[in-house]
Design an enzyme around this catalytic site. Structure first.
Site, PDB file in Angstrom:
ATOM      1  N   CYS A 193     -10.568  49.866 -15.267  1.00 18.61           N
ATOM      2  CA  CYS A 193     -12.012  49.890 -14.314  1.00 18.61           C
ATOM      3  C   CYS A 193     -11.827  50.539 -13.835  1.00 18.61           C
ATOM      4  CB  CYS A 193     -11.741  48.812 -14.768  1.00 18.61           C
ATOM      5  SG  CYS A 193     -13.424  47.880 -13.293  1.00 18.61           S
ATOM      6  N   HIS A 208     -10.856  43.999 -18.357  1.00 14.79           N
ATOM      7  CA  HIS A 208      -9.838  43.373 -17.157  1.00 14.79           C
ATOM      8  C   HIS A 208      -9.266  42.916 -17.983  1.00 14.79           C
ATOM      9  CE1 HIS A 208     -11.224  45.339 -13.224  1.00 14.79           C
ATOM     10  NE2 HIS A 208     -12.286  44.816 -13.834  1.00 14.79           N
ATOM     11  N   GLU A 233      -5.683  42.088 -16.607  1.00 11.44           N
ATOM     12  CA  GLU A 233      -5.232  40.773 -16.197  1.00 11.44           C
ATOM     13  C   GLU A 233      -6.072  39.525 -15.429  1.00 11.44           C
ATOM     14  OE1 GLU A 233      -6.713  43.764 -15.222  1.00 11.44           O
ATOM     15  OE2 GLU A 233      -7.961  43.823 -13.278  1.00 11.44           O
TER      16      GLU A 233
END
Lengths: 1064, 306
Positions: free
Chosen positions: B101, B234, B236
């Site tokens: 990002c 994302h 994560e």
């Protein structure tokens, strides 16, 4: 030297911002912009060489892949009209300040006093039909707000002429000028604050109460007339005089009176909630003296519940309440409103609100890390086109607050996992912006309990974060003040999440290193509150106001003391830790300054350049200031003339289908996905139940669940409810229904009633009776008393300690009418109730989405004749009388049972029935599943009254299916259960109101609802044959019931999305 | 010389200046078997923490410098001016860089991506404002290029489930570049991830499957070596199965399957515990990186979850 760099997207690229402007101009004003481009201007005032400026342009401001830029001249972008928008002096320019950081880093050069970078924009638009009037409207009503911004409109000719003119002037002035940077119409005037004022302080004449009152009025001190004698008495006391003489003071200074005014304000001191209410019920004659609403209805129950609930860690004194999350961590919660500022400048008010509430958990105990936020917006009708003029049209206001919370929340790196938006004309007077924040902190920091903190004599007073300007200082009003080019427009602020995020990260590291013993935020009242309150713990302080870093020179002492400039914390650091604290602060590029020291002198002692400007006893505020008093007169709804409307239910399927669709399209029911999607609800990586659920991920979930500690499978569950409409009938029931809904939402996703903490946010219209200005003040006061009574009843019954709460009074506004008249518009008595709890195992959480065809649909809880103030009645333009009531004791049994069922894994989905009743919520369940649903209203558990009416068929058409579909009785759920668990589930709910009302279809994808048995044969005959459907129903019973609703789920979804579907 | 010598692979996750996502990014690395450190950019600049002591650098999500002058622009400038050579030498050593990002935005502004033919200095692609003009949080489906040299996505295209799903949360994620550059990226298989429909077929620009209007549905790219990887979604944020929007459905389906064959009467948490014990697709990106690095720099990790 002033120069300006312009950048814009390359012409071949889509300019999404310009497209957004085009769309809004069309949607809002029917103005057709043919094409548009946005130009960003960065105006630099600093002594820089041409090469340096070019480096700034090329290295920082221009992305060669997508942008064009220009330093010498404005970019040549064609237009019919150009609108330039820039900030007013003193308004926080976040982009200007980050540009300054980048330039400092690039050129290895500091900015000197008076130098700075300012950003602005110009919008180049084309359109054949555009008139100056149109363009001015776009500028003033879409792009700029005069409170914080200035703008200029140019036709193409004007732009060219101005450019030529200034070019000629500059040539004449300085023919040797090499670059002629200033030959352009906009971008070279800097909105710099220049006060040209020598800071000082005044002493105030207190020879009489009248004299002080006069000064209070003149200076906007807002001293309460009843406080004035107490203040005078203090300063006239011989002992006080003598001790003041020793430091060179006699009469009170403006710094001191401002301090008292802040501390005694309703905002800081909650005078209303601590006031005395003479309550009288006009129908029963009951009278009661309510000595202190806060103590009786909030403090007492909460303290008692704190003793009963081992998970309650800290309540009622700190910036936020603290509850236990697990053996090693505590969570922190608080809620705020930011109504008045948002009403004037929606974006600025809302971003300041969310960023501000995020400082509360950071300033709780020794500081907690932010883990989630939520919002609640209450605004007027966004399609309002009547004669009243609010400061901002509701539509524009909503756009602004949505954007403000977006930037504030997202840029803080905190997930916004829950939120509600509702509409009511009462909020035209003043809109409401609720913001709620949760944090988490280790239960111990360096072996000390993290929820405890104290200041000690000798500790240094440190201010970290932003600088101080004339922000948020009372008395600087937009309309009444003549604004010059350099007058700071400080009354409305723009939050700066970037600066705060840096400070947040820094302070948590400092906390873990054990560098401070006390921390609090600077919010309302600024240093006056934060230092004033924290110095009470050590019993004194000495503050050096000249040390406080300022945004610009020329602030008077009292202004420095009460300024509400944002993004600041006040911290007590022991001298032995100050070097490390400052080192760490520098590493994080956060400004921290020692501004004084805590003492035990018993005095609040403020100096400026070593000269005392305030010297008062630290316990001055406990010196017998009188309590506020209110008359409260309760007139019950039936005495007020409220009655149930006389209605006949719709006839037949077509009527009901249309009715349900119209209900789904109501502003307060329809999809607001466009708002939710703008908020990052997944940052921090712990999302478990998102704000939107269902197969198309668009149905608002009952509650959100996050996993704040990533190595753990425990979760925090959070929900909110807002049901202000019921205040039209009785605020007692508004309050109890609101709490009940928040609780049910928690239970619906798998939370436990044994661990629910509450946050009450009251927003109330003025309750002080005044024969002309507030003739119904006594009634509103009674409504407040009743709401507080319900709050206590609910918190005891459900066992909910109030972890935090705030009140915002005076949600009234004077709106300009068509004839130059003005109308007072008051908001409904509103409470946003937030509920939170801990989920032991997130893997057991469920949502409202029915999961499998063939699953059975149950309704838990009874449906009663409670359409009063419902969405259905509102659709029909009625209020009614029968407001929903909460039977805490009975409901609690159902909640506990459902909790058990969810825990044992036999519930596939659960949904709390909320605004709009069963009809709306069957529809939302069906939409979320994408599967058909067969429902038979005959099996809905009814209240005794309704069931006997149904049995006896005594009254024509009562209870009608409309009542069953849209009654908003509280305490109900829609639950789905796999057939194999039917008997287990029903056994669990034996003896409780639990009806198996239908099934998730495996053959069709419609919502099909059968009404209850028609009460008269005639009625049946009048219905067309096609309305009878031989659909297989449960156990073959009620075959003769008839189908009142039969609509494809995807059609319902479209209808529900349509009203706000085009918004982004 | 930077071998891990039997120690764990060390990951550095940048913090400060408005960055966020550092906690969950570090957590994902830890779950993948690395030792993760969250380090303030200024600590690397001052040399208090040595970039060379790490094996993988993660530039995570957030709003560095408020994203005020183009997302990731000032962060890129800061890194270039203070750590430029160190970053190039880090890549030279065969270490890995991931930008997620805001980190992806930073990498393209730095020129570390696309790094065509080893040119790590030229800005040739950009991530600009979403076509919808606004910030958007949604889960997207991604198609993974099996031919991409990216070390991070090895094996992800064989996912037993339909495709890779991850959340996007950005306002400036529209991937743009000249046609020549796009063609080069396609030809060299540097396009690693593309926004896709529910069946894993590229979205072909259709909103909201392609949430931002990215050219060629590009969601993530790598350099020609596959060592530098940048993506808008994302990974994560998909570190636990309960992050996925449909996780309850998954459990419910497994439960019903049990009930149908009546083979046993399992505990309610049985399926949840099973799902929780499997690495999520998001985590696999981190595991790929750590596994690669431990082969290259350290000892094989013992307790790999499978």
């Amino acid at each position: 030297m002033i120069s300006c760099i312009e950048t814009a997207l390359k012409p071949e690229l889509l300019d999404a911002e310009a497209v957004g402007l085009q769309r809004k101009a069309m949607d809002y004003f029917n103005i057709n912009i043919h094409d548009g481009r946005v130009v960003n201007l960065v105006t630099i005032e600093a002594e820089l060489s041409f090469d340096e400026l070019r480096a700034i342009k090329d290295e920082i401001l221009t992305n060669p892949v997508i942008q064009i830029s220009s330093l010498e001249n404005p970019l040549e972008i064609g237009f019919d009209w150009c609108i330039w928008v820039g900030f007013r002096p003193g308004v926080r320019d976040n982009a200007g300040s980050t540009a300054q950081e980048a330039v400092k880093d690039l050129l290895k050069r500091d900015f000197r006093a008076g130098e700075g970078i300012y950003t602005s924009k110009r919008y180049c638009i084309t359109g054949n039909e555009l008139t100056r009037e149109d363009v001015e409207k776009i500028a003033g009503e879409l792009l700029a707000n005069p409170i914080i911004q200035q703008w200029k409109v140019f036709s193409y000719r004007e732009w060219k002429d101005t450019g030529e003119k200034s070019n000629n002037i500059s040539k004449a002035l300085d023919s040797s000028s090499v670059k002629n940077f200033d030959s352009r119409p906009v971008g070279l005037a800097v909105p710099k604050v220049m006060l040209n004022h020598v800071p000082g302080f005044d002493t105030i004449n207190i020879e009489s109460d009248q004299a002080l009152q006069k000064i209070s009025n003149e200076r906007n001190l807002a001293l309460n007339p009843r406080d004035i004698p107490v203040i005078r008495q203090y300063f006239l006391d011989p002992d006080v005089r003598e001790s003041r003489n020793r430091v060179g003071l006699s009469e009170p200074t403006d710094v001191e009176l401002e301090y008292i005014s802040q501390a005694r304000s309703d905002h800081c001191n909650h005078n209303t909630f601590r006031g005395l209410f003479n309550y009288r019920d006009i129908s029963t004659g009951e009278t009661a003296v309510e000595k202190n609403l806060f103590k009786t209805y909030i403090q007492e129950p909460t303290l008692q519940l704190k003793d009963e609930k081992e998970w309650v860690v800290s309540v009622l004194w700190d910036n936020a309440g603290v509850g236990r999350f697990d053996g090693e961590n505590n969570y922190v919660i608080t809620g705020e409103t930011h109504n008045s500022p948002s009403n004037m400048e929606a974006y600025g008010g809302a971003i300041t609100g969310i960023v501000g509430v995020y400082r509360d958990p950071l300033g709780t105990g020794l500081g907690s890390r932010l883990i989630m936020g939520s919002y609640g917006f209450c605004v007027g009708d966004i399609n309002y086109n009547g004669p009243l003029k609010a400061p901002l049209h509701p539509r524009r206001l909503l756009d602004g607050v949505v954007e403000g919370v977006k930037d504030g929340g997202n840029k803080s790196g905190v997930p916004t996992t829950f939120g509600q938006t509702l509409f009511n004309d009462g909020y035209m007077g003043k809109s409401l912006v609720f913001v709620t924040a949760l944090g988490i902190m280790p239960s111990h920091v360096n072996g000390m309990p993290s929820h405890e903190k104290k200041t000690e004599p000798g500790d240094l007073v440190v201010m970290s974060g932003g600088r101080v300007g004339k922000d948020g200082i009372h008395g600087v009003t937009a309309s009444s003040e003549v604004l010059s080019e350099n007058t700071p427009a400080g009354h409305v602020q723009i939050g700066d999440p970037y600066t705060q995020k840096k400070m947040h990260d820094f302070l948590l590291i400092a906390r873990d290193e054990g560098l401070f013993g006390f921390i609090t935020d600077n919010g309302g009242g600024g240093l006056s509150s934060s230092v004033g309150e924290s110095a009470m713990i050590s019993n004194g302080c000495e503050i050096w106001l000249d040390k406080v870093p300022l945004k610009y020179d020329g602030l008077d002492m009292w202004e420095i003391w009460v300024s509400e400039s944002q993004e600041r914390m006040t911290i007590a650091v022991k001298p032995e830790y100050i070097d490390r604290f400052m080192e760490l602060s520098k590493e994080h590029e956060v400004e921290s300054t020692v501004i004084g020291t805590y003492t035990d002198s018993g005095k609040l002692h403020i100096l400026y350049n070593e000269k005392t400007c305030a010297y008062v006893d630290i316990d001055l505020l406990e010196k017998g200031f009188p309590q506020w008093e209110f008359d409260a007169v309760w007139v019950p709804p039936d005495i007020r003339g409220l009655t149930e409307p006389v209605l006949k239910p719709p006839s037949g399927k077509a009527g009901y289908n249309d009715l349900l669709c119209d209900m789904l399209a109501r502003p307060n029911i329809c999809s607001k996905e466009w708002i939710v999607r703008q908020y990052d609800h997944e940052v921090q990586g712990g999302s478990v139940i998102k704000p939107l659920v269902g197969i198309n991920r668009n149905v608002p979930s009952d509650a959100s669940v996050i996993r704040p500690v990533l190595t753990s499978e425990r979760g925090i569950v959070f929900s909110q409810a807002l049901l202000p409409w019921y205040s039209k009938i009785d605020a007692y029931h508004m309050m109890s229904c609101t709490i009940d809904e928040a609780v049910r939402r928690i239970i619906a996703v798998g939370g436990s009633i044994s661990h629910i903490g509450g946050v009450d946010n009251f927003c109330w219209p003025d309750i002080q009776h005044h024969p002309e200005k507030n003739p119904d003040g006594r009634f509103k006061a009674a409504q407040l008393v009743r709401a507080c009574r319900a709050l206590k009843d609910a918190s005891f019954a459900y066992g909910i300690p109030l972890l935090s709460g705030k009140d915002s009074m005076y949600v009234d506004g004077y709106l300009q009418g068509k004839y130059g008249d003005s109308v007072k518009v008051s908001a409904l008595e509103t409470v946003q109730f937030s509920a939170t709890g801990v989920v032991e195992d997130i893997k057991k959480c469920i949502t409202l989405e029915p999961r499998m065809p063939g699953d059975l649909v149950y309704v838990l809880g009874v449906t009663a004749d409670e359409l009063g103030a419902s969405e259905y009645y509102e659709l029909l333009g009625k209020t009614g009388l029968n407001v929903p009531e909460v039977n805490f004791k009975r409901f609690k049994v159902i909640y506990k049972t459902l909790e058990k069922a969810v825990d044992s894994g036999i519930v596939a989905s659960a949904h709390a029935v909320a605004r709009g009743g069963l009809g709306v919520h069957f529809a939302l369940s069906a939409i979320s599943s994408g599967m058909g649903m067969d429902i038979n209203l005959d099996s809905v558990p009814l209240s005794p009254d309704l069931s006997s009416a149904k049995e006896s068929n005594s009254i024509d058409g009562f209870p009608g299916d409309d009542l069953l579909l849209f009654s908003e009785s509280s305490g109900r759920f829609i639950v789905t259960v796999a057939p194999e668990y039917q008997s287990v589930f029903e056994k669990l709910f034996k003896g409780l109101p639990c009806g198996c009302v239908g099934r998730i279809s495996d053959t069709h994808s419609n919502l099909r609802i059968q009404g209850i048995k028609p009460c008269k044969i005639e009625a049946v005959k009048s219905v067309k044959a096609e309305d009878f459907k031989d659909i297989s129903t449960l156990d073959g019973k009620n075959m003769d019931s008839f189908l009142i609703i039969d609509t494809p789920c995807d059609y319902l979804e479209k209808v529900w999305q349509a009203p706000m579907g085009g918004m982004v | 010389m930077n071998r891990a010598n039997g120690k764990k692979i060390k990951a550095v996750v940048l913090t400060g200046f408005g960055l966020n996502c550092d906690m969950e990014t570090a957590h994902a690395f830890e779950l993948a078997g690395a030792e993760a450190h969250r380090v303030h950019i200024n600590m690397l600049i001052s040399g208090k923490v040595d970039l060379d002591s790490f094996h993988i650098l993660a530039l995570g999500g957030g709003f560095s410098w408020g994203d005020d002058h183009g997302a990731g622009v000032i962060q890129a400038l800061k890194l270039k001016n203070h750590l430029g050579d160190q970053l190039l030498s880090f890549i030279d050593q065969g270490k890995l860089v991931i930008g997620i990002c805001n980190g992806f935005q930073t990498l393209v502004n730095l020129g570390l991506l696309p790094g065509i033919n080893g040119d790590y200095k030229t800005r040739s692609v950009a991530l600009t404002w979403n076509d919808c003009g606004n910030f958007r949080d949604q889960w997207v489906n991604l198609s993974v290029n099996p031919k991409s040299p990216s070390l991070f996505t090895r094996g992800l295209y064989d996912l037993s489930s339909d495709n890779l799903a991850l959340p996007v949360r950005h306002a400036q994620g529209k991937f743009v570049a000249d046609k020549v550059v796009i063609d080069t990226l396609i030809d060299s298989d540097q396009v690693v991830l593309r926004y896709a429909d529910i069946h894993g077929k590229p979205a072909m620009g259709k909103f909201p499957e392609n949430p931002n209007g990215s050219i060629h549905d590009i969601a993530g790219i790598c350099d020609t070596t596959g060592h530098v990887f940048g993506l808008m979604p994302h990974p994560e944020a998909y570190n636990h199965f309960t992050n996925h929007p449909d996780w309850q459905s998954e459990i419910e389906i497994l439960k019903r399957r049990d009930k149908n064959d009546r083979s046993d009467n399992r505990d309610v948490n049985f399926h949840g515990n099973c799902l929780a014990s499997l690495p999520s697709p998001g985590l696999k990106i981190f595991m790929n990186a750590v596994n690669y690095l431990s082969e290259k720099f350290g000892e094989p990790l013992l307790n790999q979850k499978s």
